[in-house]
Every structure is written in structure tokens, then in C-alpha cells.
Scaffold this motif. Structure first.
Motif, PDB file in Angstrom:
ATOM      1  N   LYS A  76       0.814  -1.211   0.000  1.00  0.00           N
ATOM      2  CA  LYS A  76       0.000   0.000   0.000  1.00  0.00           C
ATOM      3  C   LYS A  76       0.853   1.269   0.000  1.00  0.00           C
ATOM      4  CE  LYS A  76      -3.916  -2.197   2.345  1.00  0.00           C
ATOM      5  NZ  LYS A  76      -4.783  -2.206   3.557  1.00  0.00           N
ATOM      6  N   LEU A  77       2.159   1.110   0.317  1.00  0.00           N
ATOM      7  CA  LEU A  77       3.044   2.276   0.280  1.00  0.00           C
ATOM      8  C   LEU A  77       3.180   2.830  -1.137  1.00  0.00           C
ATOM      9  CD1 LEU A  77       5.959   1.170   2.662  1.00  0.00           C
ATOM     10  CD2 LEU A  77       4.054   2.702   3.171  1.00  0.00           C
ATOM     11  N   THR A  78       2.854   2.003  -2.130  1.00  0.00           N
ATOM     12  CA  THR A  78       2.952   2.452  -3.520  1.00  0.00           C
ATOM     13  C   THR A  78       2.131   3.719  -3.735  1.00  0.00           C
ATOM     14  OG1 THR A  78       3.217   0.170  -4.263  1.00  0.00           O
ATOM     15  CG2 THR A  78       2.610   1.794  -5.929  1.00  0.00           C
ATOM     16  N   GLY A  79       0.885   3.722  -3.247  1.00  0.00           N
ATOM     17  CA  GLY A  79       0.032   4.893  -3.402  1.00  0.00           C
ATOM     18  C   GLY A  79       0.563   6.100  -2.658  1.00  0.00           C
ATOM     19  N   GLY A  86       7.449  15.323  -6.869  1.00  0.00           N
ATOM     20  CA  GLY A  86       8.640  14.964  -7.628  1.00  0.00           C
ATOM     21  C   GLY A  86       8.695  13.523  -8.059  1.00  0.00           C
ATOM     22  N   VAL A  87       7.723  12.684  -7.662  1.00  0.00           N
ATOM     23  CA  VAL A  87       7.702  11.270  -8.031  1.00  0.00           C
ATOM     24  C   VAL A  87       6.827  11.078  -9.262  1.00  0.00           C
ATOM     25  CG1 VAL A  87       7.035   8.941  -7.333  1.00  0.00           C
ATOM     26  CG2 VAL A  87       8.148  10.473  -5.692  1.00  0.00           C
ATOM     27  N   ALA A  88       7.388  10.410 -10.296  1.00  0.00           N
ATOM     28  CA  ALA A  88       6.654  10.185 -11.540  1.00  0.00           C
ATOM     29  C   ALA A  88       6.069   8.785 -11.621  1.00  0.00           C
ATOM     30  CB  ALA A  88       7.571  10.426 -12.739  1.00  0.00           C
ATOM     31  N   ALA A  89       6.778   7.790 -11.110  1.00  0.00           N
ATOM     32  CA  ALA A  89       6.297   6.409 -11.228  1.00  0.00           C
ATOM     33  C   ALA A  89       6.877   5.557 -10.109  1.00  0.00           C
ATOM     34  CB  ALA A  89       6.681   5.823 -12.579  1.00  0.00           C
ATOM     35  N   VAL A  90       6.100   4.542  -9.707  1.00  0.00           N
ATOM     36  CA  VAL A  90       6.517   3.580  -8.687  1.00  0.00           C
ATOM     37  C   VAL A  90       6.062   2.199  -9.128  1.00  0.00           C
ATOM     38  CG1 VAL A  90       6.410   2.907  -6.253  1.00  0.00           C
ATOM     39  CG2 VAL A  90       6.182   5.314  -6.891  1.00  0.00           C
ATOM     40  N   THR A 191       9.139  -6.932  -1.761  1.00  0.00           N
ATOM     41  CA  THR A 191      10.549  -6.850  -1.361  1.00  0.00           C
ATOM     42  C   THR A 191      11.130  -5.461  -1.578  1.00  0.00           C
ATOM     43  OG1 THR A 191      10.771  -9.143  -2.096  1.00  0.00           O
ATOM     44  CG2 THR A 191      12.798  -7.947  -1.616  1.00  0.00           C
ATOM     45  N   ILE A 192      10.834  -4.876  -2.723  1.00  0.00           N
ATOM     46  CA  ILE A 192      11.436  -3.598  -3.103  1.00  0.00           C
ATOM     47  C   ILE A 192      10.424  -2.766  -3.878  1.00  0.00           C
ATOM     48  CG2 ILE A 192      13.891  -4.199  -3.187  1.00  0.00           C
ATOM     49  CD1 ILE A 192      13.548  -5.031  -6.033  1.00  0.00           C
ATOM     50  N   MET A 193      10.715  -1.476  -3.970  1.00  0.00           N
ATOM     51  CA  MET A 193       9.938  -0.586  -4.822  1.00  0.00           C
ATOM     52  C   MET A 193      10.896   0.283  -5.615  1.00  0.00           C
ATOM     53  SD  MET A 193       6.686   0.610  -2.505  1.00  0.00           S
ATOM     54  CE  MET A 193       5.573  -0.600  -1.773  1.00  0.00           C
TER      55      MET A 193
END
Length: 364
Positions: A76-79, A86-90, A191-193
């Protein structure tokens, strides 16, 4: 002296061969093991950089080798990250080590993953990744002789190959994120983002925002290979490399020391005759050192040649495994082999130079 040195070497072919072989084994150990470590790391970092992310968010204490990272990040941290300035994509990724293929498998959300510059570039097949579908890169497909439509077993689960992508996309095997979470038993964890900043965003500012927002987690800068390597936690890597070098040199040192020390006793009368004919201590030392250097040189060259053969065999047998042997590595192996053997001959040379010619001539 040169003729005398070569004559001494030829007069004891078995011992000479064993000494050359021992030095070669030390060089092989240093080059092959070191080459696998360096090659794997360089290839891994290169493919991670190829994705085009600017930052990598991991649990605290993790390393760039994702197999050692826990699946403890809440998906859920993705959202939350996407909403940061400054973040374009995750894209969230769940990784797992696949023993049969000797590599990592990524569970990915293909839609978000393909927003990155290093997206899956399909070379053959259909760009579909759902349910029990799998996409592999060209190197893995060639190694396993795979084609779209074929079935493979990954993580003890049967998947259908839907497509083959270009090499260089971080790992070589991709399955759906939801399927990976089910197989791993972690329904809400990854595991990672991978995080991509906006084109005009200041990377330092975005990094500080991420660090403030997620304290206790590991945030790696993936926009520069030197920064990525510097911030990566690889416990014991440098120590392991140094240990390999030390063991290799110690092997060469001990073999030459024992071989030359034994030779001195066998040639006691010869050395006594040389000294009685006026040979100086420098001459005796030089003779022993030259003999040792010649043996070590031959051993190091043999080790380099065999190491190259082993490298080609490894690459042919395991195309996905990288073994790095640069000209600098080969030169280092040659120099270290020579140095180790030369140091091993110093004490025997000193003993020979100190020998009393009268006692040497009467030696039985």
C-alpha cells in the motif's frame, strides 16, 4: 647463470611440474572465484541501472542482492509514494531466488513496471503477464531452449512462457506479482519498490523527501552506479575478495618455499663447488631467485590460460552467469603469482648463500 638455472629446472621435472601446477592453482583460484564475484556484481548493477529508476526503496538493512531482502514492505506504500512531490512512477516488486535457474525471479505488476525506461521490451511472443504466465529474457530462453507457448517450472510451479524479452531488464524471469505473493505466502508484502522521479525534479530533494517519509527503510540512489555501489550493503564482500587473494598467494608461497628449501639440501655439494670456484653470495641468491621466478612465471601463465578456459566453459554451461576477467585482472594474477613465489624463495636463497663451502663439499 641462465643456462645453470634452466638446467636445474630440467634436472627435476617432476618437482618442477608439481611446483608449476601449484602456482597455477593459486592463480586459477584467484581469477575464477574473483571473476565470478566481480562479474556477477557488475552484471547485476548494470541490469539494475538499465531499468532507469532513480531510487530503490527496501526494508532497512537490505542489500542490492534482493534475494537477501525480506518481503516486509507493505504494498500500500505504492500509493503513498506516488503522491509525493517529484515522483513520476513507482513499481512494487516481490523477488525470490530460483535455485534451478540459479537466479532471481521478479513478481511484477507489468503495467507499472513498463512505465520505466527499462521496461520489458518483447522480442518474441505476446506481452501478457497474468495468472500462470511467465516472461523470460533472451539469455535465459537460449540457455533453457525456451519458446513462447512452452511450459516451465519456476519456484515449484508450472508456468506458460508468453514472451521473450530483451536481456538487461534487472532479472531474467518475470511472473505476475499476485501469483508471486500467493506462492510466497505474503499477500500484502513486497521486497522492493523502484521509484522514478519526474524529469525536472531535483533528485536530492526527492531523496530527502523519501528519507523523511520512510525512516528506518533503505533508500538507494539508482541514478548513478558509483552511488548505488557505495550505498549498497554487501557485508564481507571486500573481505572475501582479499581472502581469496591471500589464500592464492599463500599456496604459491608455501609450495615454492618447500620446493626450493628441499632443493637446497639436494644441491648442497653443487652449491659448495660453486662457492669454492668463487661464486658470490649475490650469485647464489640470484640463481635461486631466478629459478623460482621462472617456475612461478610458468605457473602463472598456465593458471591464466586455464582460467580463461574455465571462464569459457562456465559461460557456455551457464549463459546467465557472468565471469569477469579483464586484462588488468590477468596482469594482477601474473604479478601476484610471481611475487608470492619469489618471496617463498627468499629464505632458501639466504640459506644457500650462507652455506660454508668446506662443509658443503663434505656433505653426503
Amino acid at each position: 647463470m641462465e643456462n645453470l638455472v634452466t638446467a636445474n629446472i630440467r634436472s627435476r621435472p617432476t618437482r618442477t611440474f608439481i611446483s608449476i601446477l601449484a602456482v597455477a592453482l593459486g592463480v586459477i583460484l584467484m581469477l575464477v572465484v574473483g571473476g565470478i564475484v566481480s562479474g556477477t556484481l557488475d552484471d547485476y548493477l548494470g541490469r539494475t541501472m538499465a531499468l532507469g529508476s532513480d531510487f530503490i526503496l527496501q526494508p532497512g538493512g537490505s542489500s542490492i542482492f534482493y534475494a537477501f531482502s525480506d518481503a516486509s514492505l507493505n504494498q500500500k506504500l505504492t500509493g503513498v509514494i506516488e503522491g509525493l512531490p517529484g515522483v513520476a512512477a513507482v513499481t512494487p516488486v516481490l523477488s525470490k531466488f530460483h535455485a534451478k535457474g540459479f537466479g532471481l525471479v521478479f513478481g511484477i505488476d507489468m503495467e507499472s513496471y513498463n512505465k520505466f525506461p527499462g521496461r520489458l521490451e518483447i522480442l518474441e511472443g505476446t506481452p501478457s503477464l497474468e495468472g500462470d504466465e511467465v516472461i523470460v529474457d533472451q539469455a535465459y530462453a537460449d540457455a533453457q531452449k525456451l519458446k513462447p507457448g512452452m511450459t516451465i517450472n519456476v519456484l515449484n510451479h508450472d508456468f506458460t512462457v508468453t514472451a521473450i524479452c530483451r536481456p538487461g531488464a534487472v532479472v531474467r524471469v518475470f511472473i505476475p506479482l499476485e501469483t508471486m505473493k500467493m506462492l510466497n505466502g505474503t499477500p500484502d508484502k513486497v521486497t522492493i519498490m523502484f521509484i522514478k522521479a519526474e524529469p525536472k525534479a531535483d533528485l536530492d530533494t526527492v531523496y530527502q523527501t523519501l528519507a523523511d517519509k520512510f525512516p528506518g527503510n533503505s533508500i538507494l540512489r539508482a541514478s548513478d552506479p558509483n552511488l548505488l555501489l557505495a550505498e549498497t550493503r554487501l557485508p564481507g564482500l571486500n573481505e572475501f575478495r582479499m581472502l581469496v587473494v591471500l589464500v592464492s598467494m599463500l599456496l604459491s608461497f608455501m609450495v615454492i618455499l618447500l620446493a626450493m628449501y628441499t632443493t637446497i639440501f639436494e644441491r648442497t655439494r653443487e652449491i659448495g663447488i660453486l662457492k669454492s670456484l668463487g661464486a658470490s653470495r649475490r650469485f647464489i641468491v640470484g640463481m635461486i631467485i631466478q629459478e623460482s621466478a621462472m617456475i612461478c612465471g610458468l605457473g602463472a601463465l598456465l593458471g591464466i590460460a586455464v582460467s580463461e578456459v574455465i571462464r569459457f566453459v562456465i559461460i557456455a554451461r551457464f549463459p546467465t552467469l557472468q565471469v569477469s576477467m579483464t586484462a588488468e585482472d590477468l596482469l594482477r594474477g601474473l604479478v601476484l603469482g610471481l611475487l608470492a613465489g619469489t618471496f617463498g624463495a627468499l629464505y632458501p636463497a639466504y640459506k644457500a648463500a650462507k652455506m660454508d663451502p668446506v662443509k658443503a663439499l663434505s656433505y653426503e
